[in-house]
Design a protein around this motif. Structure first.
Motif, PDB file in Angstrom:
ATOM      1  N   ILE A  12       1.112   1.403   0.463  1.00  0.00           N
ATOM      2  CA  ILE A  12       1.789   2.187  -0.555  1.00  0.00           C
ATOM      3  C   ILE A  12       1.578   1.476  -1.886  1.00  0.00           C
ATOM      4  N   ALA A  13       1.025   2.167  -2.855  1.00  0.00           N
ATOM      5  CA  ALA A  13       0.815   1.577  -4.168  1.00  0.00           C
ATOM      6  C   ALA A  13       2.153   1.504  -4.896  1.00  0.00           C
ATOM      7  N   PRO A  15       4.966   0.912  -7.868  1.00  0.00           N
ATOM      8  CA  PRO A  15       5.036   1.099  -9.318  1.00  0.00           C
ATOM      9  C   PRO A  15       4.795  -0.225 -10.055  1.00  0.00           C
ATOM     10  N   GLN A  16       4.124  -0.151 -11.161  1.00  0.00           N
ATOM     11  CA  GLN A  16       3.764  -1.352 -11.913  1.00  0.00           C
ATOM     12  C   GLN A  16       4.981  -2.189 -12.282  1.00  0.00           C
ATOM     13  N   VAL A  17       6.110  -1.523 -12.514  1.00  0.00           N
ATOM     14  CA  VAL A  17       7.290  -2.219 -13.012  1.00  0.00           C
ATOM     15  C   VAL A  17       7.853  -3.216 -11.999  1.00  0.00           C
ATOM     16  N   VAL A  18       7.623  -2.995 -10.694  1.00  0.00           N
ATOM     17  CA  VAL A  18       8.199  -3.866  -9.679  1.00  0.00           C
ATOM     18  C   VAL A  18       7.288  -5.042  -9.330  1.00  0.00           C
ATOM     19  N   LEU A  19       6.048  -4.994  -9.767  1.00  0.00           N
ATOM     20  CA  LEU A  19       5.076  -5.984  -9.316  1.00  0.00           C
ATOM     21  C   LEU A  19       5.395  -7.407  -9.782  1.00  0.00           C
ATOM     22  N   VAL A 201      11.590  -2.618  -4.084  1.00  0.00           N
ATOM     23  CA  VAL A 201      10.227  -2.424  -3.594  1.00  0.00           C
ATOM     24  C   VAL A 201      10.113  -1.093  -2.860  1.00  0.00           C
ATOM     25  N   ILE A 202      11.094  -0.797  -2.003  1.00  0.00           N
ATOM     26  CA  ILE A 202      11.086   0.438  -1.223  1.00  0.00           C
ATOM     27  C   ILE A 202      12.448   0.625  -0.574  1.00  0.00           C
ATOM     28  N   SER A 203      12.785   1.857  -0.248  1.00  0.00           N
ATOM     29  CA  SER A 203      13.964   2.182   0.549  1.00  0.00           C
ATOM     30  C   SER A 203      13.471   2.779   1.864  1.00  0.00           C
ATOM     31  N   ALA A 272      -1.839  -8.350  -2.954  1.00  0.00           N
ATOM     32  CA  ALA A 272      -2.420  -7.026  -3.184  1.00  0.00           C
ATOM     33  C   ALA A 272      -1.464  -6.112  -3.941  1.00  0.00           C
ATOM     34  N   GLY A 273      -0.177  -6.463  -3.949  1.00  0.00           N
ATOM     35  CA  GLY A 273       0.819  -5.640  -4.641  1.00  0.00           C
ATOM     36  C   GLY A 273       1.108  -4.343  -3.927  1.00  0.00           C
ATOM     37  N   VAL A 274       1.102  -4.379  -2.585  1.00  0.00           N
ATOM     38  CA  VAL A 274       1.341  -3.173  -1.801  1.00  0.00           C
ATOM     39  C   VAL A 274       2.268  -3.471  -0.624  1.00  0.00           C
ATOM     40  N   VAL A 275       2.833  -2.386  -0.088  1.00  0.00           N
ATOM     41  CA  VAL A 275       3.498  -2.422   1.201  1.00  0.00           C
ATOM     42  C   VAL A 275       2.583  -1.718   2.190  1.00  0.00           C
TER      43      VAL A 275
END
Length: 315
Positions: A12-13, A15-19, A201-203, A272-275
């Motif tokens: 999952i890409a 959002p830039q703000v959380v990276l 990051v994610i819910s 990688a900045g992904v989940v």
């Protein structure tokens, strides 16, 4: 064909703000997840849990999580609960709406499962999990049936936790916080999470028995599919197994079971900045919901969400 896809497959890409905060993790965090096992519905639930635990033993995640509708706190179910608890040094439980079926109290669930609190925070490798209890009573818009609400006490706690913590966060609940079958005050919770989208990051959730991903105001919401079946209800009762099985387990007739156990591993990769969501697809036992003419769910994401498995994900 059933298989657990490789950890490096898709992601999952974010959002830039959380990276920025997500990138603070020293290394990837891996979470093994199973939800909606329904020990009290399925005749083969222990075998489904065993399949999950055997796979996780091989994959070696940093923690395990079961996301509710697991097993009511009766003596006969304790072996199943103990199997999960003893499989890893770090385990997390989420309380589902069916875990107090049969008149059991939430306090009994906490004791049987070894939980200190019904909602809590847990740090794993620098990633903070905020686990909610979506079974609160008192919703002003409750229309009957099971409670599906995150009450004021938890809302206040969630806001304080997000204000105080300056690292990456995963929010976990049984009932969805967005999309199909969401809690009554979903918009309120979404506003809180979006306010802190630089941390969230994610819910993730169970409950819906579907495979679905949504993004709302900068926050991803992942519905993780049931280990066992899709619920079709009494109108679509049918026999997927032998008459002996159905005679002993009456609720299976209102389901479309999955042939093999369904679960996933989430890998939170700061480099990688992904989940990364591992896929595990099974097949229907007997007739599918489509063959029974069960109505489709309308999806904004324009993909079928009633499927016998969990798909690997990329956006």
């Amino acid at each position: 064909m059933l298989k657990m896809l490789s950890a490096g497959a898709c992601g999952i890409a974010l959002p830039q703000v959380v990276l920025a905060k997500f990138g603070r993790l020293a290394k990837p965090v891996k979470l093994g997840v199973i939800t909606d096992l329904h020990q009290d519905v399925m005749h083969d639930a222990p075998q489904r849990l065993d399949a999950f635990l055997a796979t996780m033993k091989r994959l070696k995640p940093d923690a395990l999580m079961q996301m509710g509708d697991f097993a009511v706190p009766k003596k006969e179910n304790q072996k199943v609960v103990d199997s999960f608890n003893q499989a890893h040094d770090t385990v997390m439980h989420v309380i589902g709406n069916h875990d107090t079926d049969g008149g059991y109290k939430k306090e009994q669930v906490l004791k049987a499962w070894g939980m200190e609190k019904r909602y809590y925070s847990k740090d794993v490798g620098g990633l903070r999990f905020l686990v909610l209890d979506g079974n609160d009573k008192g919703s002003p818009t409750h229309k009957g049936g099971y409670a599906s609400y995150v009450g004021p006490e938890q809302v206040q706690w969630l806001e304080k936790e997000l204000e105080a913590y300056d690292g990456p966060v995963v929010v976990a609940s049984h009932q969805p916080l967005a999309g199909h079958y969401a809690v009554n005050n979903a918009k309120q919770i979404q506003q809180i999470l979006s306010k802190h989208k630089d941390k969230v990051v994610i819910s993730i959730n169970g409950h819906s028995h579907i495979d679905c991903l949504l993004e709302i105001e900068g926050v991803h919401y992942l519905h993780i599919n049931s280990a066992s079946y899709y619920w079709v209800g009494g109108k679509y009762k049918h026999e997927s197994y032998s008459k002996e099985v159905h005679a002993k387990h009456k609720y299976i007739a209102a389901t479309c079971p999955y042939k093999e156990s369904v679960f996933t591993m989430l890998e939170f990769d700061p480099v990688a900045g992904v989940v990364k969501v591992q896929g595990r697809m099974s097949e229907w036992v007997g007739k599918s919901p489509q063959q029974l003419n069960v109505p489709k769910i309308a999806e904004k994401e324009k993909e079928a969400v009633i499927v016998p498995g969990i798909r690997e994900r990329t956006i």
